[in-house]
Write an enzyme that holds these catalytic residues in place. Structure first.
Site, PDB file in Angstrom:
ATOM      1  N   CYS A   2       0.778  -1.020  -0.188  1.00  0.00           N
ATOM      2  CA  CYS A   2      -0.080  -0.231  -0.258  1.00  0.00           C
ATOM      3  C   CYS A   2       0.915   1.255   0.480  1.00  0.00           C
ATOM      4  CB  CYS A   2      -0.890  -0.031   1.508  1.00  0.00           C
ATOM      5  SG  CYS A   2      -2.140  -1.586   1.466  1.00  0.00           S
ATOM      6  N   ARG A  27       4.050  -0.517  -4.608  1.00  0.00           N
ATOM      7  CA  ARG A  27       3.826  -1.107  -3.557  1.00  0.00           C
ATOM      8  C   ARG A  27       2.097  -1.514  -3.370  1.00  0.00           C
ATOM      9  NH1 ARG A  27       6.590   1.045   0.955  1.00  0.00           N
ATOM     10  NH2 ARG A  27       5.452   0.569   2.461  1.00  0.00           N
ATOM     11  N   TRP A  75      -2.315  -3.108  -2.204  1.00  0.00           N
ATOM     12  CA  TRP A  75      -2.919  -4.336  -1.548  1.00  0.00           C
ATOM     13  C   TRP A  75      -2.950  -4.861  -1.399  1.00  0.00           C
ATOM     14  CZ3 TRP A  75      -1.335  -8.263   0.516  1.00  0.00           C
ATOM     15  CH2 TRP A  75      -0.820 -10.015  -0.293  1.00  0.00           C
ATOM     16  N   ASN A  99      -1.570   2.107   5.772  1.00  0.00           N
ATOM     17  CA  ASN A  99      -1.324   0.993   5.408  1.00  0.00           C
ATOM     18  C   ASN A  99      -1.243  -0.143   6.130  1.00  0.00           C
ATOM     19  OD1 ASN A  99       0.616  -0.981   4.065  1.00  0.00           O
ATOM     20  ND2 ASN A  99       2.453   1.032   4.391  1.00  0.00           N
ATOM     21  N   GLY A 100      -1.292  -1.859   6.554  1.00  0.00           N
ATOM     22  CA  GLY A 100      -0.869  -2.106   7.478  1.00  0.00           C
ATOM     23  C   GLY A 100      -2.036  -2.935   7.943  1.00  0.00           C
ATOM     24  N   GLU A 478      17.618 -18.077  -6.795  1.00  0.00           N
ATOM     25  CA  GLU A 478      17.110 -17.560  -7.132  1.00  0.00           C
ATOM     26  C   GLU A 478      16.421 -17.088  -8.994  1.00  0.00           C
ATOM     27  OE1 GLU A 478      15.986 -14.413  -6.232  1.00  0.00           O
ATOM     28  OE2 GLU A 478      16.697 -13.171  -7.477  1.00  0.00           O
ATOM     29  N   LYS A 482      13.019 -15.729 -10.394  1.00  0.00           N
ATOM     30  CA  LYS A 482      12.426 -14.165 -10.715  1.00  0.00           C
ATOM     31  C   LYS A 482      11.382 -14.774 -11.916  1.00  0.00           C
ATOM     32  CE  LYS A 482      13.659 -11.807  -9.482  1.00  0.00           C
ATOM     33  NZ  LYS A 482      14.089 -11.363  -8.437  1.00  0.00           N
ATOM     34  N   GLU A 485       7.772 -15.759 -10.924  1.00  0.00           N
ATOM     35  CA  GLU A 485       7.418 -13.964  -9.787  1.00  0.00           C
ATOM     36  C   GLU A 485       7.015 -14.203 -11.143  1.00  0.00           C
ATOM     37  OE1 GLU A 485       8.759 -11.595  -7.366  1.00  0.00           O
ATOM     38  OE2 GLU A 485      11.034 -12.209  -8.195  1.00  0.00           O
ATOM     39  N   HIS A 501      16.417 -38.338  -6.985  1.00  0.00           N
ATOM     40  CA  HIS A 501      15.202 -38.908  -6.151  1.00  0.00           C
ATOM     41  C   HIS A 501      13.861 -38.871  -5.986  1.00  0.00           C
ATOM     42  CE1 HIS A 501      18.826 -40.504  -4.109  1.00  0.00           C
ATOM     43  NE2 HIS A 501      19.912 -39.235  -4.567  1.00  0.00           N
ATOM     44  N   LYS A 600       5.750  -4.490  -4.186  1.00  0.00           N
ATOM     45  CA  LYS A 600       7.118  -4.403  -3.350  1.00  0.00           C
ATOM     46  C   LYS A 600       6.438  -4.077  -1.771  1.00  0.00           C
ATOM     47  CE  LYS A 600      10.790  -3.391  -4.733  1.00  0.00           C
ATOM     48  NZ  LYS A 600      11.997  -4.792  -5.674  1.00  0.00           N
TER      49      LYS A 600
HETATM   50  C1  F6R Z   1      11.149 -10.975  -5.624  1.00  0.00           C
HETATM   51  C2  F6R Z   1      11.021 -10.853  -4.185  1.00  0.00           C
HETATM   52  C3  F6R Z   1      11.263 -10.855  -3.054  1.00  0.00           C
HETATM   53  C4  F6R Z   1      11.677  -9.764  -1.929  1.00  0.00           C
HETATM   54  C5  F6R Z   1      11.038 -10.343  -0.319  1.00  0.00           C
HETATM   55  C6  F6R Z   1      12.098  -9.892   0.778  1.00  0.00           C
HETATM   56  O1  F6R Z   1      11.553 -10.871  -6.390  1.00  0.00           O
HETATM   57  O2  F6R Z   1      11.640  -8.892  -4.153  1.00  0.00           O
HETATM   58  O3  F6R Z   1      11.256 -12.206  -2.445  1.00  0.00           O
HETATM   59  O4  F6R Z   1      12.981 -10.107  -2.333  1.00  0.00           O
HETATM   60  O5  F6R Z   1       9.768  -9.968  -0.429  1.00  0.00           O
HETATM   61  O6  F6R Z   1      12.436  -8.115   0.831  1.00  0.00           O
HETATM   62  P1  F6R Z   1      13.086  -7.705   1.250  1.00  0.00           P
HETATM   63  O7  F6R Z   1      14.622  -7.757   0.403  1.00  0.00           O
HETATM   64  O8  F6R Z   1      12.046  -5.512   0.791  1.00  0.00           O
HETATM   65  O9  F6R Z   1      12.989  -7.597   2.720  1.00  0.00           O
END
Ligand code: F6R
Length: 605
Positions: A2, A27, A75, A99-100, A478, A482, A485, A501, A600
């Site tokens: 948010c 966000r 969000w 937000n929260g 990782e 990527k 997502e 296995h 994010k």
């Molecule tokens: C994936 C991604 C997330 C963040 C995770 C932690 O591309 O961005 O998996 O890495 O939500 O976020 P932070 O680093 O902000 O704690």
């Protein structure tokens, strides 16, 4: 999660809020809304499910002439994605954005009999009703009482009908930053919305009531005493938060990695070796610990997995890596002899923050690796090493990952020197190789033909596998994250030797398998595993160091990494996996920067 923005000044609030919401959209992008207040208190509420562009269209058709307002991009947590659940929420004299999560909103609804007054399914509307109930003409007093009743995390910006031109804010855990300058007073969930208006800002202190007016910002603690916030300076420029000619933030941020690595490493070198004393981190922190616990979520946690492999190898003490959302409910086996390293780009991930608090409660010393200055995790940990990636706007993390790695490598080097595992000369060579990773990433970005070729294989499939051993396994995790997502292709990373296995049953004719074989010691073993999947029809995309001798019959596409030392293969490898995900998502016509269901900064559990 948010995005929040508030403005009180002398310019057009509608424009400032819409522009700010566009910057904050990463966000959350389920809905957007704003409330504008005129000087006579009259209120105009606009909110729409969908992107900020939908709200902009609705507003620009009928602009409101106002110099004060609050805006929100959501969000969804409580209640579906629709206009009614969008913020702001209004009840009586109170209009607010949030937000929260208000954890006790059911109890509050029942205790105060609000059920008949609610229109939405949100916890936020209950908070609006509570404040309206408590409000007797003194916003400070109403907020002070509300704090005693509300449980959960929150950042609120509130307009009261009879307080025109003033925005009241209060926060617990959820972030808020604010600034006052010639244009007026601003508040936002993060800096990206404010940097267009000036360089100075402050983090709004918790347990305070902040009031914004065109003339300035005042803050009082809950006993009514004035509070002077610490003024910080933004070290990003406006351009760093814009796309700068790139089609997406993600590809811009991938391209920024070589420079971000240099910015993160170079200021910490003295005589070619890492030194953290300027950042207030004493060597005793490293010299006096017996084990290391790394805690993070998602990409940051995967950076921790690479860090573990490099650190254990370099200075031979046990390093364990934990998912923050699991760790926080565990009974951790850590003590004052444990160094806990928490990693977070945003510095506000709620699970990582809770895990950090638990580690401190267990007497562990804590060191945070964080990108956002002044964020909760940075403030609460004993020590902090900032990554200097600049703002990361794309939801999928890229440059934050490689700079987190860079800091972990710096720590590995410092530790090794202090524990006598590296001579100064070995340390300098290690750091020189780290810095040259910047060039390796650059080359990977410039020569991406093989990666673009691999996209043709990957984009057709519903499933993909990433395999590798040791460090290769750590970075394949990782790579798989990527891809899934942003391209919505189910991707699984597997330790190459473990595949047979069970999981190998999923390999069919043309199933894409991205195989990483960059580690000399286990190269032949990984190649044997590649042969196993190849024999079952897999379309193999093989990632190896330049010059590696491999039978061309065992792969479809070969991606060469311009690197010679095994420990540093992760940097160009990360770029190749990021580009693979990026081009696949783009080729599928998806929204690369704002993948579905995500946002994010995960500030909810
Ligand atoms: C994936 C991604 C997330 C963040 C995770 C932690 O591309 O961005 O998996 O890495 O939500 O976020 P932070 O680093 O902000 O704690």
């Amino acid at each position: 999660m948010c995005g929040i923005i508030g403005y009180s000044g002398s310019f057009c609030a509608q424009k400032i809020l819409l522009d700010g919401l566009e910057q904050l959209e990463y966000r959350g992008y389920d809905s957007a809304g704003m409330a504008l207040q005129k000087s006579n208190g009259e209120l105009f509420l606009r909110k729409k499910a969908g992107r900020v562009s939908v709200l902009r269209e609705a507003c620009e058709g009928a602009p409101i002439n106002s110099v004060c307002g609050i805006g929100h991009t959501r969000w969804a947590t409580h209640g579906g994605v629709n206009d009614v659940n969008a913020h702001p929420h209004n009840c009586g004299k109170v209009t607010l954005i949030h937000n929260g999560i208000i954890e006790n909103y059911h109890e509050i609804t029942a205790a105060f009999g609000f059920a008949g007054r609610l229109h939405s399914e949100t916890d936020t509307e209950v908070a609006a009703c509570l404040l309206d109930y408590l409000y007797q003409g003194d916003p400070f007093e109403a907020l002070r009482q509300a704090v005693d009743i509300l449980t959960g995390s929150y950042a609120f910006c509130i307009l009261f009908a009879d307080q025109p031109g003033r925005i009241f804010c209060i926060r617990n855990v959820s972030p808020l930053v604010a600034a006052h300058n010639d244009s007026g007073s601003f508040v936002a969930s993060d800096l990206t919305a404010l940097i267009a208006y000036g360089k100075s800002y402050f983090v709004v202190p918790e347990e305070t009531v902040m009031t914004l007016s065109p003339e300035g910002i005042s803050i009082r603690d809950l006993s009514g005493q004035p509070v002077e916030p610490e003024i910080l300076t933004v070290d990003w420029n406006v351009e760093s938060a814009r796309k700068g000619g790139y089609p997406h933030y993600m590809i811009k941020e991938i391209n920024e990695q070589p420079e971000a690595l240099q910015n993160t490493v170079l200021p910490r070198l003295k005589d070619g070796l890492p030194d953290f004393t300027d950042e207030g981190i004493p060597d005793t922190l490293f010299a006096s610990c017996d084990n290391i616990t790394v805690i993070a979520c998602g990409t940051a946690m995967y950076a921790g997995m690479v860090g573990k492999a490099v650190m254990e190898q370099a200075f031979k003490i046990p390093v364990s890596v934990h998912i923050a959302s699991e760790f926080r409910y565990d009974t951790p086996l850590i003590s004052s002899r444990t160094l806990t390293i928490v990693i977070s780009q945003s510095g506000e991930t709620i699970d990582t923050l809770a895990a950090l608090r638990l580690a401190k409660a267990c007497s562990s010393r804590t060191l945070a690796i964080v990108n956002v200055k002044g964020s909760a995790i940075a403030r609460e940990s004993d020590y902090v090493l900032y990554t200097h990636a600049g703002p990361e706007i794309a939801v999928a993390s890229t440059k934050a990952y490689t700079v987190q790695l860079a800091v972990l490598y710096l720590i590995a080097c410092r530790f090794s020197l202090l524990r006598g595992c590296f001579t100064a000369d070995q340390g300098r060579k290690f750091i020189a190789a780290l810095l040259s990773s910047s060039g390796a990433m650059e080359q990977m970005i410039r020569h991406d033909q093989a990666i673009r070729e691999a996209v043709k294989t990957v984009k057709r499939s519903d499933h993909a596998f990433f395999i590798g051993r040791g460090l290769d396994y750590a970075f394949s995790l990782e790579g798989a994250l990527k891809l899934k997502e942003i391209s919505y292709i189910h991707a699984e990373a597997y330790a190459a030797g473990e595949l047979k296995h069970g999981t190998i049953a999923l390999i069919e004719e043309r199933t894409p398998v991205v195989a990483l074989a960059t580690q000399e010691k286990i190269f032949a073993k990984t190649i044997s595993n590649v042969r196993e999947v190849r024999a079952r029809g897999a379309a193999v995309i093989l990632i190896v160091k330049e010059g590696a001798q491999v039978d061309p019959d065992i792969y479809d596409i070969r991606i060469d990494l311009p690197v010679s030392q095994d420990e540093f293969a992760v940097f160009p490898a990360a770029v190749s996996l990021q580009l693979l995900a990026y081009y696949t998502s783009d080729a599928k016509g998806l929204n690369v920067d704002k993948p579905r269901n995500l946002a994010k900064s995960v500030t909810v559990e």
